[in-house]
Each structure stands twice: as structure tokens, then as C-alpha cells.
Design an enzyme around this catalytic site. Structure first.
Site, short mmCIF file in Angstrom:
data_model
loop_
_atom_site.label_atom_id
_atom_site.label_comp_id
_atom_site.label_asym_id
_atom_site.label_seq_id
_atom_site.Cartn_x
_atom_site.Cartn_y
_atom_site.Cartn_z
N CYS A 64 -0.37 -2.68 0.29
CA CYS A 64 -1.78 -2.73 0.63
C CYS A 64 -2.19 -4.10 1.18
O CYS A 64 -2.98 -4.18 2.13
CB CYS A 64 -2.62 -2.36 -0.58
SG CYS A 64 -2.32 -0.63 -1.10
N GLU A 100 -6.70 1.42 -1.29
CA GLU A 100 -6.87 0.52 -0.14
C GLU A 100 -6.39 1.17 1.15
O GLU A 100 -7.03 1.06 2.20
CB GLU A 100 -6.08 -0.78 -0.34
CG GLU A 100 -6.43 -1.55 -1.58
CD GLU A 100 -5.52 -1.23 -2.75
OE1 GLU A 100 -5.33 -0.03 -3.07
OE2 GLU A 100 -4.99 -2.16 -3.36
#
Length: 149
Positions: free
Chosen positions: A79, A48
Site C-alpha cells: 500500500c 488503501e
């Protein structure tokens, strides 16, 4: 999500935990990434984070309005926090992460009402395929460790 699964396979091919991410803006892929924590010896090298960094660079902005982040594993605290800071409106993930998921499973940073931005979250998309990639990867690791014992 299928493209994120392809990126997760790229991670596995590099002996990385098989997690892939794709950032889409208005129906077009903006950026993608896969785990690179071992390759770069970087604890922030999650799929991510790779996709968000590249997406911000390509968009010329730290704010990623009108995007959806597709990821094969529920984002962790780092993330999910990055998605909130990037103002990503929507997160779609595959497998749930009972040990570290921060989009509703262990905690819910992505939708915390105390923050100045919240992400819509959809979990469990192609969950079986995403979970299978992870379980097969860790099974191979365990077998490799047993062979060295």
C-alpha cells in the site's frame, strides 16, 4: 480520520480486518474503501488499494496530486508502494503496525529517498481508537477459535 474509522467498522461488519481508508483531494472526499481481502479472496484488497483504485478511476488519472490518504492502520509495503506510485503527497494513519508497517515502523517505503516520489507521513492520529478496533476484532476471532476447539 473519523470517516476512515467508520469504513473500518464496515470492514469488521463483513468479518474483514477492520481497516478503513479515505482519499481526500483539496478538502473533498475523492474515494474511500475498507479491507475486502476475504470478501473478494484478493490479497491486494487492502483498504488503501481500494481507495487508491477508485480515486484514480474517479480522477481519471493514476497520479493523485493534491491528495491525502487517511488510513486507520499504517500502510504495508504494497500500500505504501501504491501511494508512492500514485504520487500521493501525504499519508495520515492511526495505529502503528510493528509487524508490517512501511511508513516508518518496520520499513519506510513512503519516504525512501531512493524513490522518485516521497510522501509526507503523519502517524498516530486517533491511534487509540484505531488500535482498539483491531484488538477487539482479533480478540473476537480468538474467542471464536477457542469455542470451536
Amino acid at each position: 480520520m473519523e470517516r476512515a474509522i467508520e469504513r473500518a467498522r464496515d470492514a469488521a461488519a463483513e468479518n474483514e480486518v477492520p481497516v478503513g481508508a479515505v482519499l481526500v483531494r483539496e478538502g473533498q472526499m475523492l474515494a474511500e474503501g475498507w479491507n475486502l481481502t476475504e470478501t473478494h479472496q484478493d490479497p491486494t484488497g487492502h483498504a488503501e488499494m481500494v481507495a487508491i483504485r477508485l480515486g484514480s478511476e474517479l480522477a481519471g488519472s493514476r497520479r493523485l496530486a493534491n491528495t491525502t490518504l487517511y488510513v486507520t492502520l499504517e500502510p504495508c509495503s504494497m500500500c505504501a508502494g501504491a501511494a508512492v506510485l500514485a504520487r500521493i503527497p501525504r499519508i495520515v494513519f492511526g495505529a502503528y503496525d510493528v509487524k508490517g508497517g512501511a511508513c516508518g515502523t518496520l520499513r519506510n517505503i513512503a519516504q525512501d529517498p531512493r524513490l522518485n516520489h516521497r510522501c509526507d507521513v503523519t502517524g498516530g492520529v486517533l491511534q487509540e481508537q484505531c488500535a482498539k478496533l483491531l484488538s477487539e476484532f482479533f480478540e473476537r476471532l480468538r474467542k471464536g477459535d477457542e469455542a470451536r476447539s
